[in-house]
Design an enzyme around this catalytic site. Structure first.
Site, PDB file in Angstrom:
ATOM      1  N   SER A 153     -32.031  23.820 -21.077  1.00 54.06           N
ATOM      2  CA  SER A 153     -31.992  25.091 -22.177  1.00 54.06           C
ATOM      3  C   SER A 153     -32.823  24.844 -23.306  1.00 54.06           C
ATOM      4  CB  SER A 153     -30.483  25.371 -22.277  1.00 54.06           C
ATOM      5  OG  SER A 153     -30.343  26.356 -23.469  1.00 54.06           O
TER       6      SER A 153
ATOM      7  N   HIS B 121     -34.430  27.570 -18.843  1.00 57.76           N
ATOM      8  CA  HIS B 121     -33.332  28.416 -19.059  1.00 57.76           C
ATOM      9  C   HIS B 121     -33.716  28.991 -20.356  1.00 57.76           C
ATOM     10  CE1 HIS B 121     -29.564  30.687 -18.476  1.00 57.76           C
ATOM     11  NE2 HIS B 121     -29.419  30.289 -19.738  1.00 57.76           N
TER      12      HIS B 121
ATOM     13  N   ASP C  80     -32.690  31.375 -23.445  1.00 61.15           N
ATOM     14  CA  ASP C  80     -31.597  32.202 -23.988  1.00 61.15           C
ATOM     15  C   ASP C  80     -32.203  33.104 -24.952  1.00 61.15           C
ATOM     16  OD1 ASP C  80     -29.026  31.038 -22.918  1.00 61.15           O
ATOM     17  OD2 ASP C  80     -29.792  29.177 -23.856  1.00 61.15           O
TER      18      ASP C  80
ATOM     19  N   HIS D  42     -31.893  34.624 -19.951  1.00 61.14           N
ATOM     20  CA  HIS D  42     -30.474  34.827 -20.064  1.00 61.14           C
ATOM     21  C   HIS D  42     -30.368  35.703 -21.418  1.00 61.14           C
ATOM     22  CE1 HIS D  42     -26.117  33.622 -20.920  1.00 61.14           C
ATOM     23  NE2 HIS D  42     -26.098  34.845 -20.576  1.00 61.14           N
TER      24      HIS D  42
ATOM     25  N   GLY E  63     -23.500  31.649 -27.532  1.00 60.84           N
ATOM     26  CA  GLY E  63     -24.143  31.656 -28.633  1.00 60.84           C
ATOM     27  C   GLY E  63     -24.583  30.489 -29.318  1.00 60.84           C
TER      28      GLY E  63
ATOM     29  N   GLY F 126     -25.434  25.890 -28.966  1.00 61.37           N
ATOM     30  CA  GLY F 126     -25.577  24.906 -27.991  1.00 61.37           C
ATOM     31  C   GLY F 126     -24.424  23.628 -28.568  1.00 61.37           C
ATOM     32  N   GLY F 127     -24.121  22.812 -27.930  1.00 57.89           N
ATOM     33  CA  GLY F 127     -23.300  21.654 -28.077  1.00 57.89           C
ATOM     34  C   GLY F 127     -21.823  21.885 -28.368  1.00 57.89           C
TER      35      GLY F 127
ATOM     36  N   ASP G 206     -23.818  27.007 -17.196  1.00 53.54           N
ATOM     37  CA  ASP G 206     -24.517  26.798 -18.613  1.00 53.54           C
ATOM     38  C   ASP G 206     -23.260  26.405 -19.549  1.00 53.54           C
ATOM     39  OD1 ASP G 206     -26.108  26.491 -20.790  1.00 53.54           O
ATOM     40  OD2 ASP G 206     -26.684  28.571 -20.764  1.00 53.54           O
TER      41      ASP G 206
ATOM     42  N   GLY H 109     -21.905  22.736 -22.057  1.00 48.26           N
ATOM     43  CA  GLY H 109     -20.961  21.576 -21.758  1.00 48.26           C
ATOM     44  C   GLY H 109     -21.524  20.862 -20.545  1.00 48.26           C
TER      45      GLY H 109
ATOM     46  N   GLY I 133     -28.335  21.664 -22.477  1.00 49.16           N
ATOM     47  CA  GLY I 133     -29.299  21.743 -23.545  1.00 49.16           C
ATOM     48  C   GLY I 133     -29.240  20.699 -24.334  1.00 49.16           C
TER      49      GLY I 133
END
EC number: 5.1.3.1
Length: 225
Positions: A16, A41, A43, A74, A150, A152-153, A178, A180, A200
């Site tokens: 990502s 991917h 976003d 996406h 919205g 990452g992480g 997508d 975690g 990601g």
């Protein structure tokens, strides 16, 4: 370029770009490709449907030119129909839209496919998969968000394993996941039926090639091949 249509029963990985260094985006994608990634991917966020603002068709077009991997867009936006033509023109291979944002989903999916792209629908964590029932004949894949879209992480939502399993019971459509996704959570999703593992922060927190490889290998081991 049909990616999901030619996936068969394989398990594949996709970085990502949300967590990549945008100043060196092509290099970041190439590092993940060396780790076995087969898809990118991409976003797209509008600061309305989700509380973040990312990149658009111009960046997608540049990335398409810079990588051999197919680009999967996406659209996490309020009015996806307004952006779909521009992403088709950018040369992406597939486009997914949030079912929560698509007022006329059939029309939206037909618009994507009319431009030669594969069409997918993304589901937020609390959106039931049963909403896809009448759309399934028009889908090339389903994207299950295992975090709230919205940012990452975020921490993996374990209930999404059952959602993947339910979608696979509904139809033999490829499932992309997508949010975690790590070497620890990938096997859970693969056992439930997921085939495309989007990651990601887990990829770009260290060496992208090594981390991408770890996630892919963990997923494939869970499948038994």
């Amino acid at each position: 370029m049909a990616f999901f249509g030619k996936l068969g029963d394989r398990v594949v990985g996709a970085p990502s770009i949300l967590s990549a260094d945008f100043a060196h985006l092509a290099d970041e994608v190439e590092r993940a490709r060396r780790g076995g990634a087969e898809l990118v991917h991409f976003d797209v966020m509008d600061n309305h449907f989700v509380p973040n603002l990312t990149v658009g068709p111009a960046v997608a077009a540049s990335l398409v030119e810079a990588t051999e991997l197919p680009v999967d867009a996406h659209l996490q936006v309020e009015n996806p129909d307004s952006l779909i033509p521009a992403f088709i023109e950018a040369g992406v291979a597939s486009i997914s839209v949030q079912v929560e944002a698509a007022t006329h989903l059939h029309r939206t999916l037909k618009l994507i496919k009319s431009g030669g792209c594969e069409a997918g629908v993304a589901l937020n964590p609390t959106t039931p998969p049963e909403l896809l029932g009448w759309a399934l004949p028009y889908l090339d894949y389903v994207l299950v968000m295992s975090v709230n879209p919205g940012f990452g992480g975020q921490r993996f939502i374990p209930e999404m394993v059952q959602k993947v399993r339910r979608i696979r019971e509904m139809a033999p459509v490829p499932v992309e996941v997508d949010g975690g996704i790590t070497a620890e959570t990938a096997p859970l999703m693969v056992k439930a039926g997921a085939q495309v593992l989007v990651a990601g922060s887990a990829v770009y927190r260290g060496d992208p090639a090594a981390e991408m490889r770890r996630i892919i290998e963990a997923g494939r081991a869970a499948r038994g091949r």
